[in-house]
Design a protein around this motif. Structure first.
Motif, PDB file in Angstrom:
ATOM      1  N   UNK A  16       0.807  -1.215   0.000  1.00 22.11           N
ATOM      2  CA  UNK A  16       0.000   0.000   0.000  1.00 22.11           C
ATOM      3  C   UNK A  16       0.845   1.272   0.000  1.00 22.11           C
ATOM      4  N   UNK A  17       2.111   1.166   0.288  1.00 27.84           N
ATOM      5  CA  UNK A  17       2.980   2.347   0.329  1.00 27.84           C
ATOM      6  C   UNK A  17       3.857   2.434  -0.894  1.00 27.84           C
ATOM      7  N   UNK A  18       4.959   1.720  -0.838  1.00 27.28           N
ATOM      8  CA  UNK A  18       5.961   1.806  -1.896  1.00 27.28           C
ATOM      9  C   UNK A  18       5.468   1.374  -3.260  1.00 27.28           C
ATOM     10  N   UNK A  19       4.712   0.312  -3.314  1.00 23.82           N
ATOM     11  CA  UNK A  19       4.254  -0.168  -4.610  1.00 23.82           C
ATOM     12  C   UNK A  19       3.285   0.815  -5.258  1.00 23.82           C
ATOM     13  N   UNK A  20       2.502   1.512  -4.451  1.00 29.97           N
ATOM     14  CA  UNK A  20       1.608   2.527  -5.018  1.00 29.97           C
ATOM     15  C   UNK A  20       2.413   3.642  -5.663  1.00 29.97           C
ATOM     16  N   UNK A  21       3.459   4.082  -4.982  1.00 28.00           N
ATOM     17  CA  UNK A  21       4.288   5.147  -5.549  1.00 28.00           C
ATOM     18  C   UNK A  21       4.881   4.706  -6.890  1.00 28.00           C
ATOM     19  N   UNK A  22       5.343   3.469  -6.940  1.00 31.19           N
ATOM     20  CA  UNK A  22       5.902   2.945  -8.190  1.00 31.19           C
ATOM     21  C   UNK A  22       4.820   2.919  -9.269  1.00 31.19           C
ATOM     22  N   UNK A  23       3.642   2.436  -8.917  1.00 35.81           N
ATOM     23  CA  UNK A  23       2.546   2.385  -9.887  1.00 35.81           C
ATOM     24  C   UNK A  23       2.209   3.779 -10.396  1.00 35.81           C
ATOM     25  N   UNK A  24       2.078   4.741  -9.478  1.00 35.56           N
ATOM     26  CA  UNK A  24       1.744   6.105  -9.884  1.00 35.56           C
ATOM     27  C   UNK A  24       2.805   6.669 -10.820  1.00 35.56           C
ATOM     28  N   UNK A  25       4.071   6.407 -10.533  1.00 39.22           N
ATOM     29  CA  UNK A  25       5.130   6.938 -11.392  1.00 39.22           C
ATOM     30  C   UNK A  25       5.120   6.251 -12.757  1.00 39.22           C
ATOM     31  N   UNK A  26       4.785   4.956 -12.785  1.00 40.56           N
ATOM     32  CA  UNK A  26       4.731   4.236 -14.052  1.00 40.56           C
ATOM     33  C   UNK A  26       3.552   4.669 -14.920  1.00 40.56           C
ATOM     34  N   UNK A  27       2.511   5.169 -14.291  1.00 41.10           N
ATOM     35  CA  UNK A  27       1.367   5.653 -15.060  1.00 41.10           C
ATOM     36  C   UNK A  27       1.797   6.782 -15.990  1.00 41.10           C
ATOM     37  N   UNK A  28       2.768   7.567 -15.548  1.00 42.34           N
ATOM     38  CA  UNK A  28       3.197   8.703 -16.363  1.00 42.34           C
ATOM     39  C   UNK A  28       2.116   9.772 -16.348  1.00 42.34           C
ATOM     40  N   UNK A  29       2.503  10.954 -15.982  1.00 41.11           N
ATOM     41  CA  UNK A  29       1.532  12.031 -15.966  1.00 41.11           C
ATOM     42  C   UNK A  29       0.748  12.146 -14.672  1.00 41.11           C
ATOM     43  N   UNK A  30       1.090  11.323 -13.675  1.00 46.25           N
ATOM     44  CA  UNK A  30       0.484  11.417 -12.354  1.00 46.25           C
ATOM     45  C   UNK A  30       1.582  11.772 -11.369  1.00 46.25           C
ATOM     46  N   UNK A  31       1.218  12.453 -10.270  1.00 42.49           N
ATOM     47  CA  UNK A  31       2.235  12.756  -9.270  1.00 42.49           C
ATOM     48  C   UNK A  31       2.386  11.581  -8.305  1.00 42.49           C
ATOM     49  N   UNK A  54      -1.475  15.076 -13.336  1.00 36.76           N
ATOM     50  CA  UNK A  54      -0.912  16.411 -13.468  1.00 36.76           C
ATOM     51  C   UNK A  54      -1.758  17.240 -14.445  1.00 36.76           C
ATOM     52  N   UNK A  55      -1.777  18.563 -14.257  1.00 35.38           N
ATOM     53  CA  UNK A  55      -2.577  19.422 -15.152  1.00 35.38           C
ATOM     54  C   UNK A  55      -2.273  19.206 -16.634  1.00 35.38           C
ATOM     55  N   UNK A  56      -0.997  19.024 -16.980  1.00 34.49           N
ATOM     56  CA  UNK A  56      -0.657  18.833 -18.388  1.00 34.49           C
ATOM     57  C   UNK A  56      -1.204  17.503 -18.930  1.00 34.49           C
ATOM     58  N   UNK A  57      -1.313  16.509 -18.072  1.00 35.57           N
ATOM     59  CA  UNK A  57      -1.890  15.219 -18.475  1.00 35.57           C
ATOM     60  C   UNK A  57      -3.375  15.377 -18.731  1.00 35.57           C
ATOM     61  N   UNK A  58      -4.040  16.066 -17.826  1.00 34.05           N
ATOM     62  CA  UNK A  58      -5.479  16.309 -17.971  1.00 34.05           C
ATOM     63  C   UNK A  58      -5.762  17.061 -19.267  1.00 34.05           C
ATOM     64  N   UNK A  59      -4.950  18.061 -19.547  1.00 31.99           N
ATOM     65  CA  UNK A  59      -5.113  18.853 -20.766  1.00 31.99           C
ATOM     66  C   UNK A  59      -4.843  18.014 -22.006  1.00 31.99           C
ATOM     67  N   UNK A  60      -3.740  17.245 -21.983  1.00 35.15           N
ATOM     68  CA  UNK A  60      -3.351  16.410 -23.122  1.00 35.15           C
ATOM     69  C   UNK A  60      -4.453  15.418 -23.492  1.00 35.15           C
TER      70      UNK A  60
END
Length: 106
Positions: free
Chosen positions: A72-87, A93-99
């Motif tokens: 629930x901690x570290x793996x979530x951070x990895x998942x969020x970073x792998x999504x690309x465009x999420x913090x 991120x705003x640029x992801x939403x716009x894109x």
């Protein structure tokens, strides 16, 4: 489930064409549709909760051999970073939403 994950994008594009009555879609466009859908789901989740409500599937949470804190901690951070465009907290991120053309929904 495994078959869904290993099906080539070309076949998913053909399935899309069949469902939409022949509307053509490239593999890249299909990936963008999937990214838009997942980001929209994430925005909905964030509107109605926060990171603590973003739980892994029960199958993983109930598995005694898995370290829940790491899951629930570290793996979530990895998942969020792998999504690309999420913090790091899983917020698109705003640029992801716009894109993705979701600006009117936020």
């Amino acid at each position: 489930m495994i078959a869904l994950l290993t099906t080539p994008l070309k076949l998913w594009a053909k399935a899309y064409e069949a469902v939409t009555g022949g509307e053509k879609i490239t593999e890249q466009e299909l990936m963008t549709v999937a990214e838009r859908t997942r980001t929209l789901e994430r925005l909905f989740t964030l509107k109605h909760g926060d990171r603590k409500d973003d739980l892994s599937p029960r199958l993983f949470r109930d598995e005694p051999k898995l370290d829940r804190e790491k899951l629930e901690g570290g793996m979530k951070r990895v998942y969020y970073s792998l999504r690309g465009g999420w913090d790091e907290n899983g917020v698109p991120k705003p640029e992801t939403i716009e894109k993705l053309g979701l600006g009117d929904l936020v």
